[in-house]
Design a protein around this motif. Structure first.
Motif, PDB file in Angstrom:
ATOM      1  N   ARG A  27       0.858  -1.175   0.000  1.00 16.46           N
ATOM      2  CA  ARG A  27       0.000   0.000   0.000  1.00 16.46           C
ATOM      3  C   ARG A  27       0.900   1.233   0.000  1.00 16.46           C
ATOM      4  NH1 ARG A  27      -4.764   0.309   4.361  1.00 16.46           N
ATOM      5  NH2 ARG A  27      -4.817  -1.818   3.569  1.00 16.46           N
ATOM      6  N   LYS A  28       0.815   2.044  -1.042  1.00 19.24           N
ATOM      7  CA  LYS A  28       1.679   3.208  -1.168  1.00 19.24           C
ATOM      8  C   LYS A  28       0.933   4.459  -0.711  1.00 19.24           C
ATOM      9  CE  LYS A  28       4.470   1.243  -4.877  1.00 19.24           C
ATOM     10  NZ  LYS A  28       5.038   1.423  -6.244  1.00 19.24           N
ATOM     11  N   VAL A  29       1.509   5.156   0.277  1.00 15.90           N
ATOM     12  CA  VAL A  29       0.920   6.379   0.816  1.00 15.90           C
ATOM     13  C   VAL A  29       2.024   7.413   0.989  1.00 15.90           C
ATOM     14  CG1 VAL A  29      -0.965   5.180   2.002  1.00 15.90           C
ATOM     15  CG2 VAL A  29       1.201   5.551   3.193  1.00 15.90           C
ATOM     16  N   ARG A  30       1.617   8.638   1.232  1.00 16.38           N
ATOM     17  CA  ARG A  30       2.603   9.707   1.403  1.00 16.38           C
ATOM     18  C   ARG A  30       3.202   9.693   2.811  1.00 16.38           C
ATOM     19  NH1 ARG A  30       2.514  15.524   2.614  1.00 16.38           N
ATOM     20  NH2 ARG A  30       4.132  16.574   1.365  1.00 16.38           N
ATOM     21  N   THR A  31       2.341   9.558   3.824  1.00 13.77           N
ATOM     22  CA  THR A  31       2.791   9.663   5.210  1.00 13.77           C
ATOM     23  C   THR A  31       2.066   8.649   6.085  1.00 13.77           C
ATOM     24  OG1 THR A  31       2.915  12.060   4.806  1.00 13.77           O
ATOM     25  CG2 THR A  31       3.268  11.314   7.077  1.00 13.77           C
ATOM     26  N   VAL A  32       2.791   8.133   7.075  1.00 17.83           N
ATOM     27  CA  VAL A  32       2.208   7.211   8.060  1.00 17.83           C
ATOM     28  C   VAL A  32       2.563   7.707   9.458  1.00 17.83           C
ATOM     29  CG1 VAL A  32       2.264   4.873   9.020  1.00 17.83           C
ATOM     30  CG2 VAL A  32       2.306   5.196   6.543  1.00 17.83           C
ATOM     31  N   TRP A  33       1.572   7.689  10.351  1.00 18.96           N
ATOM     32  CA  TRP A  33       1.803   7.995  11.764  1.00 18.96           C
ATOM     33  C   TRP A  33       1.431   6.760  12.589  1.00 18.96           C
ATOM     34  CZ3 TRP A  33      -0.290  11.479   8.373  1.00 18.96           C
ATOM     35  CH2 TRP A  33       0.264  12.774   8.318  1.00 18.96           C
ATOM     36  N   ILE A  34       2.339   6.280  13.425  1.00 21.73           N
ATOM     37  CA  ILE A  34       2.020   5.226  14.385  1.00 21.73           C
ATOM     38  C   ILE A  34       2.585   5.642  15.740  1.00 21.73           C
ATOM     39  CG2 ILE A  34       1.894   3.319  12.740  1.00 21.73           C
ATOM     40  CD1 ILE A  34       4.738   2.567  13.485  1.00 21.73           C
ATOM     41  N   SER A  35       1.953   5.203  16.805  1.00 20.64           N
ATOM     42  CA  SER A  35       2.457   5.551  18.141  1.00 20.64           C
ATOM     43  C   SER A  35       2.099   4.452  19.127  1.00 20.64           C
ATOM     44  CB  SER A  35       1.872   6.884  18.623  1.00 20.64           C
ATOM     45  OG  SER A  35       0.510   6.729  18.992  1.00 20.64           O
ATOM     46  N   ASP A  36       2.618   4.601  20.338  1.00 20.47           N
ATOM     47  CA  ASP A  36       2.269   3.714  21.444  1.00 20.47           C
ATOM     48  C   ASP A  36       2.478   2.244  21.077  1.00 20.47           C
ATOM     49  OD1 ASP A  36       0.929   5.656  23.587  1.00 20.47           O
ATOM     50  OD2 ASP A  36       0.347   6.296  21.569  1.00 20.47           O
ATOM     51  N   LEU A  37       3.678   1.949  20.560  1.00 22.84           N
ATOM     52  CA  LEU A  37       4.043   0.563  20.270  1.00 22.84           C
ATOM     53  C   LEU A  37       4.329  -0.176  21.572  1.00 22.84           C
ATOM     54  CD1 LEU A  37       6.579   1.065  17.315  1.00 22.84           C
ATOM     55  CD2 LEU A  37       4.097   1.342  17.313  1.00 22.84           C
ATOM     56  N   HIS A  38       4.923   0.522  22.527  1.00 21.22           N
ATOM     57  CA  HIS A  38       5.296  -0.046  23.830  1.00 21.22           C
ATOM     58  C   HIS A  38       6.170  -1.291  23.674  1.00 21.22           C
ATOM     59  CE1 HIS A  38       2.986   2.701  26.387  1.00 21.22           C
ATOM     60  NE2 HIS A  38       2.104   2.723  25.397  1.00 21.22           N
ATOM     61  N   LEU A  39       7.206  -1.150  22.831  1.00 18.94           N
ATOM     62  CA  LEU A  39       8.207  -2.208  22.732  1.00 18.94           C
ATOM     63  C   LEU A  39       8.847  -2.406  24.107  1.00 18.94           C
ATOM     64  CD1 LEU A  39       9.937  -1.080  19.410  1.00 18.94           C
ATOM     65  CD2 LEU A  39       8.418  -3.053  19.684  1.00 18.94           C
ATOM     66  N   GLY A  40       9.086  -3.663  24.455  1.00 24.98           N
ATOM     67  CA  GLY A  40       9.622  -3.953  25.779  1.00 24.98           C
ATOM     68  C   GLY A  40       8.541  -4.375  26.760  1.00 24.98           C
ATOM     69  N   THR A  41       7.308  -4.517  26.270  1.00 29.56           N
ATOM     70  CA  THR A  41       6.201  -4.994  27.109  1.00 29.56           C
ATOM     71  C   THR A  41       5.543  -6.187  26.421  1.00 29.56           C
ATOM     72  OG1 THR A  41       4.397  -3.700  26.126  1.00 29.56           O
ATOM     73  CG2 THR A  41       5.759  -2.600  27.777  1.00 29.56           C
ATOM     74  N   ARG A  42       4.889  -7.018  27.206  1.00 35.17           N
ATOM     75  CA  ARG A  42       4.192  -8.174  26.653  1.00 35.17           C
ATOM     76  C   ARG A  42       2.928  -7.764  25.900  1.00 35.17           C
ATOM     77  NH1 ARG A  42       6.500 -12.752  28.774  1.00 35.17           N
ATOM     78  NH2 ARG A  42       7.807 -12.402  30.608  1.00 35.17           N
ATOM     79  N   GLY A  43       2.445  -6.548  26.153  1.00 36.00           N
ATOM     80  CA  GLY A  43       1.242  -6.084  25.480  1.00 36.00           C
ATOM     81  C   GLY A  43       1.462  -5.662  24.047  1.00 36.00           C
TER      82      GLY A  43
END
Length: 292
Positions: A27-43
């Motif tokens: 899927r080609k888009v101009r911009t992507v925003w992601i947040s709250d990955l919380h790497l380092g947690t089991r969640g």
């Protein structure tokens, strides 16, 4: 033995590895925003996040805070291979031409002293302004600065974080059972939050505070994370965008090449894909059972 300069400029071999073959077009888009990955947690839902990142191609990727959960890691180390793969995927995107900007949040506040620097092609910032393809200016910020609990009652924030951890642990148990029955991912924690009146009121108050601050800055809109509730709505002449999270809802905010913005619900798309594959396989299984 290589010199310090050679070590600093050397490129890890895995950055040059070819992309895995996929039967789905990206899927080609101009911009992507992601947040709250919380790497380092089991969640952290790292497998679903990796699936999303492998299917997306963008010019700019904003990581809008709480990417690595320093609060949890300070209490005990948890870092499975899937979390390494997320980091590698992001660094590969930066290496191959995607501009990657990391906005430090409250859970990864240890990165804030390094704002203005770049590591592995990833730019670090406290907040920034994004200009859309149609000329609108958007403030990009994690959003914890508008959370009264984080600002004025830090001990209460940590207490709430502990309760949230218990809820997320229940979420993992529920989905472990669902996987046994070949059912797709479903978020118990997100379901509970939507049905608690005080949580709903907090979300509304937070959204309005963020939008009003953006209006005072003279921008057209604001993109944030922090509260794990994906949303797009107009508030007082300002467009409020929240990209959600990758612990509960597994959502992202994307901008197309005309400047139009939308929320991608990857958990829902995965469920639909699961249902479509099951429906496609059903006639085959029925045919196999027919007598010769």
């Amino acid at each position: 033995m290589p010199s310090v300069t050679e070590l600093a400029t050397s490129i890890p071999a895995w950055l040059e590895h070819p992309e895995p073959v996929s039967f789905r077009p990206k899927r080609k888009v101009r911009t992507v925003w992601i947040s709250d990955l919380h790497l380092g947690t089991r969640g952290c839902n790292a497998p679903m996040l990796l699936d999303f990142l492998s299917q997306i191609e963008c010019e700019t990727l904003y990581l809008v805070g709480d990417i690595v959960d320093g609060w949890r890691l300070s209490k005990g180390w948890y870092w499975p291979d899937a979390h390494n793969e997320v980091v590698r995927r992001v660094l590969k995107m930066a290496h191959r031409g995607t501009r990657v900007v990391l906005i430090a949040g409250n859970h990864d506040e240890m990165l804030r002293p390094y704002a203005g620097m770049s590591f592995g092609g990833v730019e670090l910032a406290l907040d920034t302004i994004h200009e859309t393809a149609d000329g609108r200016r958007l403030l990009v910020t994690h959003g914890d600065g508008f959370d009264g609990v984080v600002l004025y009652a830090r001990w209460l924030a940590f207490l709430g974080d502990k309760a949230y951890e218990v809820l997320l642990r229940s979420n993992r148990w529920v989905n472990a059972v669902r996987r046994q029955f070949k059912l797709p991912y479903w978020s118990l924690s997100a379901y509970m939050k939507k049905r608690v009146k005080n949580a709903v009121q907090f979300v509304c108050d937070f959204e309005e505070a963020v939008a009003h601050a953006a209006r005072d800055l003279g921008v057209d809109g604001v993109v944030c994370g922090h509260i794990h509730c994906a949303e797009i709505r107009e508030i007082g002449g300002v467009t409020y965008y929240n990209d959600g999270d990758w612990v509960e809802s597994c959502t992202a905010l994307v901008e197309d090449f005309c400047g139009a913005m939308s929320i991608v619900d990857w958990a829902e798309e995965t469920r639909k894909g699961h249902a479509a594959r099951a429906a496609a396989a059903a006639p085959i299984r029925a045919t196999e059972k027919e007598p010769a």
